[in-house]
Design a protein around this motif. Structure first.
Motif, PDB file in Angstrom:
ATOM      1  N   ALA A 270       1.016  -1.293  -0.309  1.00  0.00           N
ATOM      2  CA  ALA A 270       0.538   0.147   0.779  1.00  0.00           C
ATOM      3  C   ALA A 270       0.692   1.380  -0.281  1.00  0.00           C
ATOM      4  CB  ALA A 270      -0.419  -0.009   0.829  1.00  0.00           C
ATOM      5  N   ILE A 273       2.599   1.469  -3.606  1.00  0.00           N
ATOM      6  CA  ILE A 273       1.333   2.076  -4.272  1.00  0.00           C
ATOM      7  C   ILE A 273       1.277   3.504  -4.846  1.00  0.00           C
ATOM      8  CG2 ILE A 273      -0.359   2.144  -5.218  1.00  0.00           C
ATOM      9  CD1 ILE A 273      -0.866  -1.320  -4.301  1.00  0.00           C
ATOM     10  N   GLN A 316       0.421  -7.744  -5.406  1.00  0.00           N
ATOM     11  CA  GLN A 316      -0.145  -6.456  -4.762  1.00  0.00           C
ATOM     12  C   GLN A 316      -0.180  -6.235  -5.148  1.00  0.00           C
ATOM     13  OE1 GLN A 316      -0.038  -6.759  -0.019  1.00  0.00           O
ATOM     14  NE2 GLN A 316       1.289  -8.521  -0.481  1.00  0.00           N
ATOM     15  N   GLY A 320      -2.882  -3.261  -6.761  1.00  0.00           N
ATOM     16  CA  GLY A 320      -2.488  -1.953  -6.453  1.00  0.00           C
ATOM     17  C   GLY A 320      -2.596  -1.151  -7.524  1.00  0.00           C
TER      18      GLY A 320
END
Length: 758
Positions: A270, A273, A316, A320
C-alpha cells in the motif's frame, strides 16, 4: 501470440479446480475451454500445501518425479529443502518442473499443443490466474515447468511464455512515447555489499541507458517519501526497486526502505503504491529485486525462509494499479539475471510485446545455463500482469527511440564502454534542466592536469542524458587542433553559433539567422543573408550562415560580452523552440544546454575566449534568461593555462553556480563501475582484440579477491582502455573470472533454430 488462461480456484484443503481456456491473440471475448475443468490435489508439507495429482490420476506418472506428483511428504520436503538451500541433486530441477507440470497442465497440454491456431503460430502464452492472496500457489516456481521433452521455456516446437495474471481495475496502457524513463532505487548505498546483485543489475541498465533503450536515473538509500518525490519529478515508466524483503503482519510482503531516522523501515504494498501513483503519471511496470525475503505463511519448521515468497508482493502491486510487475523468485545468479534482462530488453526495443519479450529473455537464460536440470536460476524471473493487459501490447515504439539514438550518434554523444562514476555531477547537470532551484553553471574542475580524467566523456554523457530528456545539447570541444580552440570572443561566438547551425541540420529543422550574427553585418550583408535563407534548399542557407560566421570570427576588434550575451539568449531560445517541433521527447520544456571542454585553454593573450565566456555567464541562467535558461557545464584545470581565472571566477560567483571536483574514482566506485564495464562486450574494439568482446564476471569463490583487485587499480577512467581489460584477461586465464559471449551464444541458437522468430 495466443493466450491460454490457466485458472485455478480454491476448493478447500483438498486442492483446487483448474480451467484451461483459449482467449486468442488479443483481449476480447472470455474464450473457450480447451478441456473440461479438472482437479489439482494438495499435499501437506510442514504445514504448507503443495500441488499433487488427484486420486483418479494416481499411478499415471512414471519416473523419479512420480513420488512428488503423488504427494509423498518426505520426497517433497527433501526436494524443496535442497532447492531452497541450493544443494541440488543432479536432476532436482528437472523433477521439480515435471512435478508442477503434471499437476497443473498434464491433462491439457496435448490439447494446447494440438490446437490449430497455436500450432500455426508456434507461440503461446500460458497465463496463470489465481488470487493475489493464494500464497501456496505463488510460492511455486511455475516457470520451471517441463513436459517429457524439455522445459517449456525452451520447448523445441514453439515459443512458450509463462505469465501470472492478477485481477485489477482496468487501466489503459499505451505504447511509451519516446525513450522509456527508468527509476532505479536502492534501500542503501549502491556500493553497499549487501545489495551487490542489485548494483550489478544497475550495470545492465547502464548499457540500456547508453544504447538509448531507456533513460535511467538512480536514487540510493531511498525512503517512501523519496520514492514519491522521484516518481513525481521524473515520471518514470519503469521503477526498479532493490531492497531487503520481509514478512509483516498477515503474511504480507514488504520492502525495507530508509526511514526518517536513517534506519531501514518496512514499506508494504500500500505504501509503495501510494508513492508511485501520487500523480497522474503512473509507472507502467515495476521490477523487484528483494533478497533474503520471507514470504506468506513463513517457512516450515527448521527450514530457512522460502526465497520464492517475494511473489505475493508483486501480485499486490498489480492488484493496486501497476499493470506489469517483474519479480525474481529468489536470489538469482548474476549470469541468469544478465542473460534474461539483456534479451528481454533487446526484444522489447525491437517492438515485441512484453509477454513475448519475457519468453525470449527466459530462453536466453535457459540456453546460458550449464546444468538446467540442476540449476533453477533460469526459471526465477516471474512476470505478473493485470488480467486486462493485452498480450499483444507493445510497450515501446522502437522506431521513435531508434530515431533519437541515431541523432545522438550523429552528434557524437554516444560512446563505449558504459559510463561509470560521477553520479553527483550527472544528477546536478540533470537538475539544471529541471524546474527547481535555478542552476545556470556547473563547473567541474581538476586540481592539476585534467588529462585522463574523462572530462570529454563526462560532457558527452551529460549531453546524451539531456537529449533523451528532450533538450538540445551544444558540445564545444574537445578541440583536436589548436586553431579550432576559441581563444578569443569572436572565435567563441562563431564556434557556439556554428554548433547551433549543425544542430538544426541534425534535427532536420529550418535554420535561422542568429541575432548575434546579424548585429555584426552591414544592412547589405543582412539583406543578402535573408535572401539566402529564403532559398528552398536549407543546406544553402546553412552554408551562407557558416560563411558569415567565419567572417565574424576573423574581423578586427573585440565584441562586447554584455551585448552579445543578450542576443545569444534570444538565439538559443529560438533554437529550443524550433527543436520542440521535432516531436517527442522535445516539447515546450525544451532548453539548450551548452557543454564546454577544458575552458582553461580558451585563452591566447592579449585576448581570451575564456574571459569572454565568463563575462557572459549568469550563474543562475547560464547563457539564457529567467523565462528560458540555457545552462552551461564546463570542465577545466585550475592550475594549467588560464586555470587561475576559472578558479577565481568560481570562488566569486553568486548563487546558481555548482562546483565539483574532477578527480579519481573512489575505490568503491571502481569496484562497482569497473564491473559494470566488464558486463558488456565492447563492440567497437572487439574486432581489434577479442579480449574486449567478452562479458567478465567473478566466479563465486573469487568475488572478494576480484573486488580487492579492482580497488587496487588506478581510479582514472581512461585505464579502462588497457589496464582494466588486461586485468580481466588475466583473471579469466587463472579461472578467477568467467568470460562469456552472450551475443554469440544467442546468435548461434537462433542460427540453429530458424523457426524461432525474433
Amino acid at each position: 501470440m495466443h493466450r491460454v488462461v490457466v485458472g485455478v480456484e480454491e476448493i478447500g484443503p483438498a486442492g483446487w479446480t483448474v480451467t484451461v481456456r483459449l482467449v486468442g491473440p488479443h483481449r476480447g471475448a472470455p474464450g473457450t475451454n480447451l478441456v473440461a475443468p479438472y482437479r489439482m490435489a494438495a499435499a501437506d508439507v510442514a504445514g504448507r500445501r503443495v500441488p499433487a495429482l488427484p486420486p483418479e490420476r494416481a499411478g499415471t506418472v512414471a519416473g523419479s518425479h512420480a513420488p512428488l506428483c503423488e504427494g509423498d511428504p518426505e520426497a517433497l520436503a527433501a526436494l524443496l529443502s535442497r532447492i531452497r538451500r541450493r544443494r541440488n541433486d543432479p536432476d532436482d530441477v528437472r523433477d521439480y518442473g515435471r512435478w508442477l507440470f503434471e499437476c497443473l497442465l498434464g491433462e491439457a497440454w496435448e490439447v494446447i499443443l494440438g490446437h490449430p491456431d497455436i500450432s500455426v503460430d508456434h507461440a503461446v502464452e500460458l497465463a496463470l490466474s489465481w488470487p493475489a492472496t493464494a500464497a501456496d500457489l505463488h510460492r511455486m516456481v511455475w516457470e520451471s515447468m517441463r513436459d517429457t521433452r524439455a522445459p517449456l521455456a525452451g520447448h523445441p516446437d514453439m515459443v512458450v511464455a509463462i505469465t501470472r495474471l492478477v485481477p485489477a481495475e482496468p487501466r489503459t496502457v499505451g505504447t511509451i512515447d519516446g525513450v522509456p524513463s527508468v527509476l532505479f532505487a536502492t534501500s542503501v548505498a549502491l556500493t553497499d555489499p549487501t545489495i551487490r546483485p542489485g548494483a550489478m543489475y544497475m550495470g545492465l541498465l547502464q548499457e540500456l541507458d547508453s544504447a538509448g533503450h531507456c533513460r535511467a536515473r538512480a536514487v540510493n538509500a531511498i525512503s517512501v517519501a523519496d520514492l514519491q518525490e522521484a516518481c513525481a519529478r521524473w515520471k518514470p515508466d519503469l521503477v526498479h526497486l532493490v531492497a531487503h524483503g520481509v514478512l509483516i503482519d498477515g503474511g504480507r510482503g514488504a520492502l525495507m526502505l530508509r526511514g526518517d531516522d536513517g534506519m531501514e523501515r518496512e514499506a508494504d504494498a500500500a505504501a509503495l503504491i501510494r508513492a508511485m501513483t501520487s500523480t497522474e503519471h503512473r509507472p507502467v511496470a515495476v521490477a523487484l529485486s528483494a533478497c533474503n525475503t520471507a514470504g506468506p505463511g513463513g517457512a516450515g519448521a527448521g527450514e530457512p525462509a522460502d526465497p520464492t515468497d517475494t511473489a505475493p508482493l508483486a501480485a499486490q502491486l498489480v492488484a493496486g494499479g501497476i499493470p506489469v510487475v517483474s519479480a525474481m523468485a529468489g536470489e538469482i545468479r548474476e549470469s541468469a539475471c544478465r542473460l534474461y534482462t539483456r534479451r528481454l530488453a533487446a526484444a522489447l526495443h525491437r517492438g515485441l510485446p512484453v509477454v513475448q519479450a519475457s519468453a525470449h529473455g527466459r530462453r536466453a537464460a535457459l540456453i546460458g545455463s550449464a546444468e538446467p536440470s540442476t540449476e533453477i536460476d533460469w526459471a526465477l524471473p516471474a512476470l505478473f500482469l493485470a488480467e486486462h493487459i493485452d498480450p499483444g501490447q507493445r510497450l515501446i515504439d522502437a522506431e521513435r527511440s531508434g530515431r533519437l539514438t541515431a541523432l545522438a550518434n550523429s552528434l557524437r554523444l554516444r560512446q563505449e564502454p558504459v559510463f561509470i562514476g560521477r553520479a553527483d555531477i550527472l544528477a546536478r547537470a540533470d537538475a539544471t534542466l529541471g524546474t527547481g532551484e535555478p542552476t545556470g553553471v556547473v563547473a567541474v574542475l581538476a586540481n592539476g592536469s585534467s588529462a585522463g580524467l574523462g572530462g570529454p566523456r563526462l560532457l558527452r554523457e551529460i549531453g546524451w542524458r539531456a537529449l533523451r530528456d528532450g533538450h538540445v545539447p551544444l558540445l564545444l570541444g574537445p578541440f583536436q587542433e589548436a586553431t579550432k580552440t576559441p581563444t578569443h570572443g569572436r572565435a567563441l561566438v562563431q564556434t557556439l553559433l556554428d554548433t547551433a547551425v549543425t544542430m538544426t541540420e541534425q534535427l532536420g529543422i529550418d535554420p535561422f539567422a542568429p541575432l548575434a550574427l546579424l548585429a555584426e553585418l552591414t544592412p547589405e550583408e543582412r539583406s543578402d543573408l535573408q535572401a539566402d535563407l529564403a532559398q528552398p534548399e536549407p543546406g544553402l542557407a546553412r552554408a551562407s550562415i557558416r560563411r558569415r560566421l567565419l567572417q565574424l570570427r576573423d574581423a578586427p576588434g573585440e565584441l562586447i560580452a554584455a551585448a552579445v550575451r543578450d542576443l545569444l539568449a534570444t538565439d538559443l531560445a529560438r533554437l529550443a523552440e524550433r527543436a520542440a517541433g521535432w516531436g517527442a521527447p522535445f516539447g515546450e520544456h525544451t532548453r539548450v544546454l551548452v557543454l564546454c571542454d577544458d575552458v582553461h585553454a580558451w585563452a591566447a593573450p592579449p585576448r581570451s575566449g575564456l574571459r569572454f565566456l565568463l563575462d557572459m555567464l549568469d550563474p543562475a541562467y547560464g547563457l539564457g534568461r529567467r523565462e528560458r535558461p540555457a545552462p552551461v557545464v564546463f570542465t577545466a584545470s585550475t592550475t594549467e593555462c588560464d586555470g587561475t581565472t576559472v578558479d577565481e571566477w568560481c570562488r566569486n560567483a553568486t548563487t546558481g553556480l555548482r562546483r565539483y571536483p574532477l578527480d579519481d574514482l573512489t575505490p568503491e566506485e571502481r569496484v562497482v563501475g569497473y564491473q559494470w564495464v566488464l558486463l558488456h562486450p565492447w563492440t567497437a574494439r572487439r574486432d581489434i582484440d577479442p579480449v574486449f568482446g567478452g562479458v567478465y564476471t567473478p566466479r563465486p569463490e573469487s568475488v572478494a579477491e576480484w573486488e580487492q583487485r579492482l580497488r587496487g587499480l588506478a581510479g582514472r577512467p581512461t585505464i579502462v582502455w588497457d589496464r582494466l581489460y588486461a586485468a580481466a584477461d588475466e583473471g579469466a586465464y587463472w579461472k578467477k573470472l568467467r568470460c562469456d559471449d552472450d551475443e554469440g551464444a544467442w546468435s548461434t541458437y537462433v542460427d540453429n533454430n530458424p523457426g524461432y522468430r525474433l
